[in-house]
Design an enzyme around this catalytic site. Structure first.
Site, PDB file in Angstrom:
ATOM      1  N   ASN A 156       0.788  -1.228   0.000  1.00  0.00           N
ATOM      2  CA  ASN A 156       0.000   0.000   0.000  1.00  0.00           C
ATOM      3  C   ASN A 156       0.825   1.285   0.000  1.00  0.00           C
ATOM      4  O   ASN A 156       0.307   2.344  -0.295  1.00  0.00           O
ATOM      5  CB  ASN A 156      -0.954  -0.003   1.196  1.00  0.00           C
ATOM      6  CG  ASN A 156      -0.257  -0.348   2.486  1.00  0.00           C
ATOM      7  OD1 ASN A 156       0.316  -1.431   2.637  1.00  0.00           O
ATOM      8  ND2 ASN A 156      -0.266   0.561   3.423  1.00  0.00           N
ATOM      9  N   GLN A 184      -5.243  -3.930  -1.635  1.00  0.00           N
ATOM     10  CA  GLN A 184      -4.914  -2.962  -2.689  1.00  0.00           C
ATOM     11  C   GLN A 184      -5.131  -3.530  -4.091  1.00  0.00           C
ATOM     12  O   GLN A 184      -4.875  -2.830  -5.077  1.00  0.00           O
ATOM     13  CB  GLN A 184      -3.460  -2.481  -2.551  1.00  0.00           C
ATOM     14  CG  GLN A 184      -3.204  -1.574  -1.357  1.00  0.00           C
ATOM     15  CD  GLN A 184      -3.890  -0.210  -1.448  1.00  0.00           C
ATOM     16  OE1 GLN A 184      -4.320   0.234  -2.516  1.00  0.00           O
ATOM     17  NE2 GLN A 184      -4.012   0.465  -0.315  1.00  0.00           N
ATOM     18  N   CYS A 330       0.981   8.057   9.790  1.00  0.00           N
ATOM     19  CA  CYS A 330       1.659   7.746  11.049  1.00  0.00           C
ATOM     20  C   CYS A 330       0.782   8.112  12.218  1.00  0.00           C
ATOM     21  O   CYS A 330       0.307   9.238  12.343  1.00  0.00           O
ATOM     22  CB  CYS A 330       3.019   8.424  11.103  1.00  0.00           C
ATOM     23  SG  CYS A 330       3.184   9.728  12.295  1.00  0.00           S
TER      24      CYS A 330
HETATM   25  C1  LIG Z   1      -6.313  -0.268   3.710  1.00  0.00           C
HETATM   26  C2  LIG Z   1      -5.535  -1.519   3.895  1.00  0.00           C
HETATM   27  C3  LIG Z   1      -5.803  -2.392   4.964  1.00  0.00           C
HETATM   28  C4  LIG Z   1      -6.830  -2.086   6.021  1.00  0.00           C
HETATM   29  O1  LIG Z   1      -8.108  -2.066   5.525  1.00  0.00           O
HETATM   30  P1  LIG Z   1      -9.336  -1.618   6.443  1.00  0.00           P
HETATM   31  O2  LIG Z   1     -10.541  -2.066   5.734  1.00  0.00           O
HETATM   32  O3  LIG Z   1      -9.245  -0.125   6.529  1.00  0.00           O
HETATM   33  O4  LIG Z   1      -9.178  -2.264   7.761  1.00  0.00           O
HETATM   34  C5  LIG Z   1      -5.078  -3.557   5.044  1.00  0.00           C
HETATM   35  N1  LIG Z   1      -4.126  -3.860   4.140  1.00  0.00           N
HETATM   36  C6  LIG Z   1      -3.844  -3.045   3.102  1.00  0.00           C
HETATM   37  C7  LIG Z   1      -2.799  -3.441   2.132  1.00  0.00           C
HETATM   38  C8  LIG Z   1      -4.533  -1.840   2.950  1.00  0.00           C
HETATM   39  O5  LIG Z   1      -4.224  -1.043   1.933  1.00  0.00           O
END
Ligand SMILES: *Cc1c(COP(=O)(O)O)cnc(C)c1O
Length: 387
Positions: A156, A184, A330
């Site tokens: 991400n 992602q 952060c």
């Molecule tokens: C956004 C994200 C998460 C967390 O997702 P939520 O639905 O906000 O808990 C986990 N892993 C990756 C790679 C993400 O981009």
């Protein structure tokens, strides 16, 4: 251009209009508001039917069976259920381990930190300087003490793509469960889970224009039964794996969002690929600019770049009407410096000079032109004023 420009789609996306429209039918007395577990009257049955249609739609798109999908509140919850759900089977065992990487999302890393306290060893596979998991190291680290491998598909922060097909093959050969954080990539990449050696897969609706607060855990149903222990106990919904009244409107929203994302997937990927190239072409000659990760082996939706000697937070503030982010959101001292960029070998100064730009459905060529112009201008201005 006074308008606000959103270039932080990797953190979340706005809800698609059609998604909201569909969701609106599931709230009021005029809509389908029933409890899907109330099977004795039509209010409940209608809600249940809506859920099951959504389940079929979502599983068709990711190539799974409908029974393999568990609805959760988020990717974070799905990840917790996958990792803890397996780990809790081994609390009284000695020397069991989980293999993961150093650059997973905090949802994976912190869950691993937690199960470590229960006596399960966590082994971190090193990544290359572009953020890819080294498969040879992975092969060597898997032993008969390994209970799970958890590796993300697309990172991400830097967009680097891991070869989940190959990792799946390695895990299958060694008979080890494989969990993928695909938050992602679902909605952006084609999945056909019945042909992939993935046992567990997590994702979340709000990364593909669905509502926040709803996600999926895919659990492969084959001969090698996965014994997951639930984290939430109660009314035994979702095969007892995730109790709690299902959030019908959220699940409907996720289903519509995934259907739309899937229908425009290839066209969008081409369009965004060009936009990312355009952005990079427009800034790559700025002196001191650098690219984190790899341009080729990465998602077109994410680019991570830095400008030597320019503090990222100052740059972002100066960009004013353009919403971009430092590479990690952060929220504690522990994550003050991006551990992802650190793992690529960047020193603290370069880490603090890096930004993440992420593109999405509403990103236009005009916005990219404007962003390029502004980045060139602001970098020049900061160099003049601060250095
Ligand atoms: C956004 C994200 C998460 C967390 O997702 P939520 O639905 O906000 O808990 C986990 N892993 C990756 C790679 C993400 O981009």
């Amino acid at each position: 251009m006074k308008k606000l420009i959103y270039l932080d789609y990797a953190s979340t996306t706005p809800v698609d209009k059609q998604v909201l429209k569909d969701m609106k039918n599931y709230f009021t007395i005029k809509g389908i508001f029933g409890n899907p577990s109330s099977y004795l009257h039509s209010f409940g049955i209608n809600a249940k039917n809506a859920i099951e249609n959504a389940r079929v739609n979502i599983s068709d798109i990711i190539g799974s069976k409908k029974e393999e999908i568990i609805f959760t509140s988020s990717a974070t919850e799905s990840i917790n259920l996958a990792i803890k759900g397996i780990a809790f089977n081994y609390i009284n065992y000695k020397n069991k381990n989980i293999i993961t990487s150093l650059i997973e999302h905090k949802a994976v890393l912190e869950t691993c930190n937690f199960v470590k306290k229960l006596g399960i060893k966590i082994i971190y596979i090193k990544n290359s300087c572009i953020g890819k998991i080294n498969l040879n190291i992975l092969k060597k680290k898997i032993t008969n003490k390994t209970i799970l491998v958890s590796i993300m598909h697309i990172n991400n922060e830097i967009g680097t793509i891991n070869d989940i097909n190959q990792i799946g093959c390695i895990c299958k050969k060694k008979n080890i469960f494989f969990h993928v954080d695909a938050t992602q990539s679902v909605g952006k990449y084609l999945f056909n889970l019945k042909n992939m050696n993935i046992d567990l897969l997590s994702f979340s609706a709000h990364k593909f224009y669905g509502p926040k607060g709803v996600g999926v855990l895919y659990i492969k149903d084959n001969k090698k039964k996965i014994n997951l222990l639930p984290l939430i106990h109660g009314g035994e919904q979702e095969n007892g794996l995730r109790s709690g009244t299902l959030a019908v409107h959220q699940i409907i929203g996720m289903s519509t969002a995934l259907r739309i994302a899937n229908s425009i997937m290839e066209k969008e990927k081409k369009r965004i690929t060009l936009l990312k190239q355009k952005l990079w072409n427009g800034i790559k000659n700025i002196s001191g600019v650098y690219l984190n990760g790899s341009f080729k082996n990465s998602s077109p939706y994410i680019i991570n770049i830095g400008f030597k000697n320019i503090f990222n937070k100052i740059l972002i503030l100066e960009m004013k009407n353009i919403a971009i982010s430092t590479s990690s959101a952060c929220n504690s001292n522990k994550y003050y410096l991006s551990y992802v960029l650190k793992s690529l070998g960047l020193n603290p100064k370069l880490i603090q000079s890096s930004i993440r730009i992420s593109f999405g459905k509403f990103t236009t060529e005009k916005e990219i032109d404007y962003t390029v112009k502004k980045l060139n201008l602001i970098v020049k201005k900061i160099k003049k004023n601060y250095l």
